[in-house]
Every structure is written in structure tokens, then in C-alpha cells.
Design an enzyme around this catalytic site. Structure first.
Site, PDB file in Angstrom:
ATOM      1  CG  ASP A 102      -1.978  -0.279 -11.148  1.00 58.16           C
ATOM      2  OD1 ASP A 102      -2.321   0.821 -11.619  1.00 58.16           O
ATOM      3  OD2 ASP A 102      -2.761  -1.249 -11.035  1.00 58.16           O
ATOM      4  CB  ILE A 103      -3.902  -3.068  -6.955  1.00 58.09           C
ATOM      5  CG1 ILE A 103      -4.134  -4.089  -5.878  1.00 58.09           C
ATOM      6  CG2 ILE A 103      -5.115  -2.893  -7.838  1.00 58.09           C
ATOM      7  CD1 ILE A 103      -5.188  -3.686  -4.857  1.00 58.09           C
ATOM      8  CG  ASN A 117      -5.511   6.286 -18.731  1.00 63.37           C
ATOM      9  OD1 ASN A 117      -5.063   6.332 -19.877  1.00 63.37           O
ATOM     10  ND2 ASN A 117      -5.333   5.234 -17.949  1.00 63.37           N
ATOM     11  CD  GLN A 150      -9.264  10.190 -14.705  1.00 70.93           C
ATOM     12  OE1 GLN A 150      -9.576  10.917 -15.649  1.00 70.93           O
ATOM     13  NE2 GLN A 150      -8.801  10.670 -13.558  1.00 70.93           N
ATOM     14  CG  HIS A 174      -3.740   8.054 -11.520  1.00 70.38           C
ATOM     15  ND1 HIS A 174      -5.034   8.472 -11.399  1.00 70.38           N
ATOM     16  CD2 HIS A 174      -3.755   7.011 -12.383  1.00 70.38           C
ATOM     17  CE1 HIS A 174      -5.813   7.712 -12.169  1.00 70.38           C
ATOM     18  NE2 HIS A 174      -5.053   6.820 -12.786  1.00 70.38           N
ATOM     19  CG  HIS A 201      -1.013   4.502 -15.252  1.00 73.95           C
ATOM     20  ND1 HIS A 201      -1.558   3.347 -14.725  1.00 73.95           N
ATOM     21  CD2 HIS A 201      -2.037   5.374 -15.383  1.00 73.95           C
ATOM     22  CE1 HIS A 201      -2.873   3.515 -14.561  1.00 73.95           C
ATOM     23  NE2 HIS A 201      -3.180   4.737 -14.963  1.00 73.95           N
TER      24      HIS A 201
HETATM   25  P1  AMP Z   1      -6.829   4.795 -14.327  1.00 70.54           P
HETATM   26  O1  AMP Z   1      -7.559   3.803 -15.148  1.00 70.54           O
HETATM   27  O2  AMP Z   1      -5.851   5.610 -15.136  1.00 70.54           O
HETATM   28  O3  AMP Z   1      -7.762   5.660 -13.514  1.00 70.54           O
HETATM   29  O4  AMP Z   1      -5.929   3.967 -13.345  1.00 70.54           O
HETATM   30  C1  AMP Z   1      -6.293   3.625 -12.048  1.00 70.54           C
HETATM   31  C2  AMP Z   1      -5.326   2.568 -11.594  1.00 70.54           C
HETATM   32  O5  AMP Z   1      -5.410   2.440 -10.200  1.00 70.54           O
HETATM   33  C3  AMP Z   1      -5.590   1.177 -12.199  1.00 70.54           C
HETATM   34  O6  AMP Z   1      -4.454   0.770 -12.942  1.00 70.54           O
HETATM   35  C4  AMP Z   1      -5.839   0.316 -10.961  1.00 70.54           C
HETATM   36  O7  AMP Z   1      -5.304  -0.984 -11.095  1.00 70.54           O
HETATM   37  C5  AMP Z   1      -5.152   1.115  -9.870  1.00 70.54           C
HETATM   38  N1  AMP Z   1      -5.663   0.906  -8.530  1.00 70.54           N
HETATM   39  C6  AMP Z   1      -6.947   0.952  -8.111  1.00 70.54           C
HETATM   40  N2  AMP Z   1      -7.024   0.735  -6.777  1.00 70.54           N
HETATM   41  C7  AMP Z   1      -5.742   0.535  -6.349  1.00 70.54           C
HETATM   42  C8  AMP Z   1      -5.156   0.262  -5.083  1.00 70.54           C
HETATM   43  N3  AMP Z   1      -5.894   0.145  -3.968  1.00 70.54           N
HETATM   44  N4  AMP Z   1      -3.809   0.130  -5.010  1.00 70.54           N
HETATM   45  C9  AMP Z   1      -3.062   0.232  -6.121  1.00 70.54           C
HETATM   46  N5  AMP Z   1      -3.548   0.509  -7.341  1.00 70.54           N
HETATM   47  C10 AMP Z   1      -4.874   0.647  -7.464  1.00 70.54           C
END
Ligand code: AMP
Length: 116
Positions: A30-31, A89, A96, A102, A104
Site C-alpha cells: 500500500d502506498i 472495505n 472505500q 481488494h 488489506h
Molecule cells: P480502500 O480505502 O479500502 O479503498 O483502500 C484503498 C487503498 O489503496 C488505500 O489504502 C490507498 O493507500 C491504496 N492505494 C491507492 N493508490 C495506490 C497505489 N498507486 N499504489 C498502492 N496503493 C495505493
């Protein structure tokens, strides 16, 4: 429909720190990590935007593959025995952000309960 930042990561158009990949599943860091270990595990198909789109008749094997990948990654990164949390989420109240299913995988620290 189904086009998100994760689709671009699957197609390798956007860079990501990939930690696991097979024909059905991709996992990457995760970024914005919320724990020492924070990995996103996603199906390579884009048709499942949220858990609401899961069709057991169609996706049962895929869900098994996501959990199989999670357990393998937890072992690979050393949190299998200490413990980890898998979070999915769904929708606005859950926060979300990306509408591509996805999971986590969070670990490497003691988790709080209830979650925020
Ligand atoms: P959610 O809130 O469950 O939809 O989680 C989306 C997740 O994607 C968040 O934790 C973000 O930090 C992660 N995210 C968004 N863009 C990227 C990316 N380019 N590379 C890695 N993680 C990402």
C-alpha cells in the site's frame, strides 16, 4: 466500468511494489501504509468493484485464491505466526476509495479493536 488505478497496476502501467503474483491474484505494498506490513491483495479481473458484486457461483474459486495468497504472503513477510488482519472495505461508510475489490493485509504491530 471497472477501470481504476489498480487496473493500471495490473497492466504494469503504474509502478507498484509487487510482492505476489499468479494468474488470478496480484499483491503489492500500500502506498500509504497503516502498519509496518500493509499489502493490498486484489483479483486480476476488474468486474468486482465491491463485496456486493461477489457472485458465489462465479467467484468462489477466486475468493479461495485471495485467501490462499494472503496466507502465503503473511508467511513470506514474517507475520503468519505473530498475527495479521485482513480488511475489506465496502462503500462510503467503510471509507472505500478504490472500487476494485481488494483485501488489506495489515501486520507487524498490535492491532486495535474496535477498528476506527
Ligand atoms: P480502500 O480505502 O479500502 O479503498 O483502500 C484503498 C487503498 O489503496 C488505500 O489504502 C490507498 O493507500 C491504496 N492505494 C491507492 N493508490 C495506490 C497505489 N498507486 N499504489 C498502492 N496503493 C495505493
Amino acid at each position: 466500468m471497472g477501470e481504476t488505478i489498480f487496473s493500471k497496476i495490473i497492466r504494469k502501467e503504474v509502478p507498484a511494489e509487487i510482492v505476489f503474483e499468479n494468474d488470478k491474484v496480484l499483491a503489492f505494498k500500500d502506498i500509504r501504509p497503516q502498519a509496518p506490513v500493509h499489502i493490498l491483495i486484489i483479483p486480476k479481473i476488474t468486474e468486482i468493484e465491491t463485496t456486493r458484486d461477489i457472485d458465489p457461483n462465479k467467484h468462489e474459486a477466486l475468493l479461495g485464491s485471495l485467501y490462499e495468497a494472503a496466507n502465503q504472503i503473511a508467511k513470506d513477510v514474517g507475520v503468519s505466526e505473530t498475527g495479521f488482519r485482513l480488511v475489506v472495505n465496502c462503500g462510503p461508510d467503510a471509507g472505500q476509495e478504490v472500487y476494485h475489490l481488494h483485501m488489506h493485509l495489515l501486520g507487524g504491530r498490535k492491532m486495535n479493536w474496535p477498528p476506527g
